[in-house]
Design an enzyme around this catalytic site. Structure first.
Site, PDB file in Angstrom:
ATOM      1  N   CYS A  96       0.836  -1.183   0.000  1.00  0.00           N
ATOM      2  CA  CYS A  96       0.000   0.000   0.000  1.00  0.00           C
ATOM      3  C   CYS A  96       0.875   1.238   0.000  1.00  0.00           C
ATOM      4  CB  CYS A  96      -0.906  -0.005   1.234  1.00  0.00           C
ATOM      5  SG  CYS A  96      -1.824  -1.547   1.458  1.00  0.00           S
ATOM      6  N   ASP A 141      -3.330  -8.692   8.342  1.00  0.00           N
ATOM      7  CA  ASP A 141      -2.069  -8.816   9.070  1.00  0.00           C
ATOM      8  C   ASP A 141      -1.662  -7.520   9.762  1.00  0.00           C
ATOM      9  OD1 ASP A 141      -1.761  -7.913   6.327  1.00  0.00           O
ATOM     10  OD2 ASP A 141       0.380  -7.917   6.666  1.00  0.00           O
TER      11      ASP A 141
END
Length: 628
Positions: free
Chosen positions: A2, A105
């Protein structure tokens, strides 16, 4: 994978401290990195701090929206990367009473921070860059992974701190007000990249690998939490090979965690082949290879490997036109210039892979951990003169420097030059001749500038206990790996919204590799000797003992033709005259074309800087418009 952004107002009385202004800035920053996260975005702001996020959905694709917050909404997180031990961490945290609201996660980082504070980084196994905004203590906490796989840029003044995954996003907060960092440029001319913590933009820094940033009040503090240290330990070779193999297998399996399709980059080398072979044992997979027209095309080797491993194989024979067509986009997405010609090839193989998968596994890091570069064989080759006293070496070096060229002179020069004065990593562009290429602005500042050899001394000191190969590995782990290999890997893959994972750069893999005796790694016949042994039943025989070649890109030949004219025209018209001695570059081109030496890498380094300068300095208004 990201993109993350963060802003902290250091001065509570700042005129632009309103949440509306902060949200506008964060939205603008996020807009610069849609390629890093095309699937989702999110922003959180309050009076002092704000976080922005662009998401490429990999795990828990329907949930795990960021910024994430803790149970009572007092701590917020944005995180780029993957935490490979997140399932074990999740179980541990839940046993301690933490309530996790997603299956992703990244949320484990948030709760680890609640549990362990700044030391949460010591529990993470993965690649990451994250920012935490703790409203309870008004603290912004950021960290970058152990090896520097994921990027983290930051800048601050007396009013605010700005952090981001990309240089472009930081520039967008203050367009048109940035200058060249002359020390960064001086380093770039030697290294072919700008080593951490500097960038090519004055006032913007990179958080180095294994470091964390803590900002509270008006204090911004950066500290190191981990560093790679090699310590040779004598041990049974066969037992060690088995341990390497077991750790490798586990790391690859962990790196396959994903809710989206995963593939592999496949070159003709041992590292990517081993990863592809292991993945192929576990699942049907795609493999991706590129090559170049000419005698050094390596596609036949990777194609043969793919047939043996039964992958769904894709390849691209890159033409000269393909290469130069892709270059402007590469310059845009690289942020800082990286003059490694293979960056374009990585961009194109990423473009091809992104049409089939969202995640790829690749072999970066094996050479640094296991001694894979051929230059690591040099200390053994020079050992015949190691008996000479230092004063005798110095005298011989002085005589050689004033003598005509003769067969064996280069060997004698290297053998009489201390390692610390000849090795700064796997790329060495301008060093002894660097003053010749400097323009008036750099020459004026020369007495204030630190050269590449001075900069590398800190890493030689860290490895003072080791032999020459250990010292070279330590230098490469701190300079070449994050500054070149991982920088181009992250930027060129994310340009196509593709997550690049590197199983060799795993904490447990390093824990095994750091103790390997040098004689198990490098000898006169081969490099990565024990790694080859550990992988011998996994990697096909036509690959296992092949020498490392990298991407054999025909830059030297291209510059002798019309491309040389085009590159020189860009250099001359780019406006870099204050920084670069253009007539000297022209003389290098003339010598290169007359066959008086191979000056391609020197010319290319200047050419990439010229392209970067046009994009990031001369055309700053156009910078903030996405390129193809």
């Amino acid at each position: 994978m990201c993109g993350i952004n963060g802003i902290l107002h250091l001065n509570a009385n700042s005129s632009d401290s309103s949440s509306m202004d902060m949200e506008r800035l964060l939205q603008g920053m996020c807009n610069q990195m849609i390629h890093r996260g095309p699937d989702d975005d999110g922003i959180h702001v309050d009076a002092r701090g704000g976080l922005g996020f662009r998401r490429l959905s990999i795990i828990d694709t329907e949930g795990a929206h960021q910024p994430l917050k803790n149970e009572d909404g007092t701590i917020f997180l944005v995180c780029n990367g993957e935490i490979y031990n997140y399932l074990a961490l999740r179980k541990e945290l839940e046993q301690k009473g933490h309530q996790l609201s997603t299956q992703g996660d990244a949320e484990t980082v948030l709760h680890l921070y609640e549990e362990y504070g700044f030391d949460c980084v010591n529990h993470l196994r993965g690649m990451f860059a994250f920012i935490i905004w703790d409203t309870r203590t008004q603290t912004l906490f950021g960290a970058r992974d152990h090896f520097g796989i994921k990027p983290f840029y930051y800048t601050y003044d007396h009013e605010r701190l700005v952090c981001s995954s990309e240089l472009k996003s930081i520039i967008s907060t203050k367009p048109g007000k940035w200058d060249i960092d002359v020390q960064g440029l001086y380093h770039y001319l030697s290294f072919q990249y700008v080593p951490e913590p500097r960038t090519m933009i004055d006032g913007v820094k990179k958080l180095p690998p294994g470091h964390r940033l803590i900002a509270r009040g008006q204090d911004v503090h950066v500290e190191r939490y981990w560093k790679p240290q090699f310590q040779s330990v004598q041990q049974d070779k066969q037992a060690l090979a088995k341990k390497i193999r077991a750790t490798f297998d586990e790391s690859v399996e962990l790196h396959l965690q994903s809710d989206v399709p995963v593939g592999c980059f496949l070159s003709s080398g041992v590292d990517s082949t081993a990863i592809t072979a292991k993945v192929s044992q576990l699942k049907k997979t795609h493999s991706f290879s590129v090559g170049f027209e000419g005698n050094n095309n390596e596609l036949p080797f990777s194609r043969e490997t793919a047939q043996i491993l039964k992958t769904e194989h894709h390849e691209w024979l890159i033409t000269e036109q393909d290469y130069f067509d892709a270059l402007p986009s590469c310059i845009h997405y690289q942020d800082d210039p990286v003059a490694d010609p293979s960056a374009v090839a990585l961009n194109l193989v990423s473009k091809m892979a992104s049409e089939y998968v969202t995640v790829v596994l690749s072999g970066e890091g094996a050479d640094e951990l296991f001694g894979g570069y051929r230059i690591y064989q040099e200390p053994d080759a020079l050992r015949y003169l190691s008996w000479m006293p230092d004063k005798l070496k110095q005298g011989m070096q002085s005589l050689l420097g004033n003598s005509r060229s003769f067969y064996g002179k280069n060997y004698l020069m290297r053998a009489t030059t201390p390692l610390e004065q000849r090795f700064i990593g796997n790329a060495k562009i301008f060093t002894d001749d660097i003053q010749n290429v400097l323009g008036p602005q750099l020459l004026a500042d020369l007495r204030f500038l630190q050269d590449a050899f001075e900069w590398s001394q800190q890493y030689y000191q860290e490895a003072a206990h080791g032999d020459d190969v250990t010292k070279m590995q330590t230098v490469d782990m701190n300079l070449w790996l994050p500054g070149n290999i991982l920088a181009k890997g992250d930027k060129m893959s994310m340009a196509h919204s593709l997550e690049l994972r590197v199983p060799f750069l795993d904490r447990e893999m390093f824990a095994v590799a750091q103790s390997i005796p040098t004689e198990y790694k490098v000898n006169r016949q081969t490099t990565k000797a024990i790694l080859r042994e550990a992988l011998s039943d996994l990697v096909p025989q036509h690959i296992i003992n092949r020498a490392k070649l990298g991407f054999p890109i025909p830059i030297a030949e291209w510059l002798k033709g019309k491309r040389g004219d085009e590159c020189l025209a860009v250099i001359k018209s780019s406006g870099i005259d204050a920084y670069i001695n253009i007539p000297f570059v022209e003389s290098l081109m003339d010598k290169h074309r007359r066959g008086e030496g191979n000056f391609a890498r020197k010319i290319w380094t200047i050419y990439i800087f010229a392209q970067w300068y046009q994009t990031y300095v001369k055309q700053n208004d156009q910078l903030l418009v996405s390129v193809g």
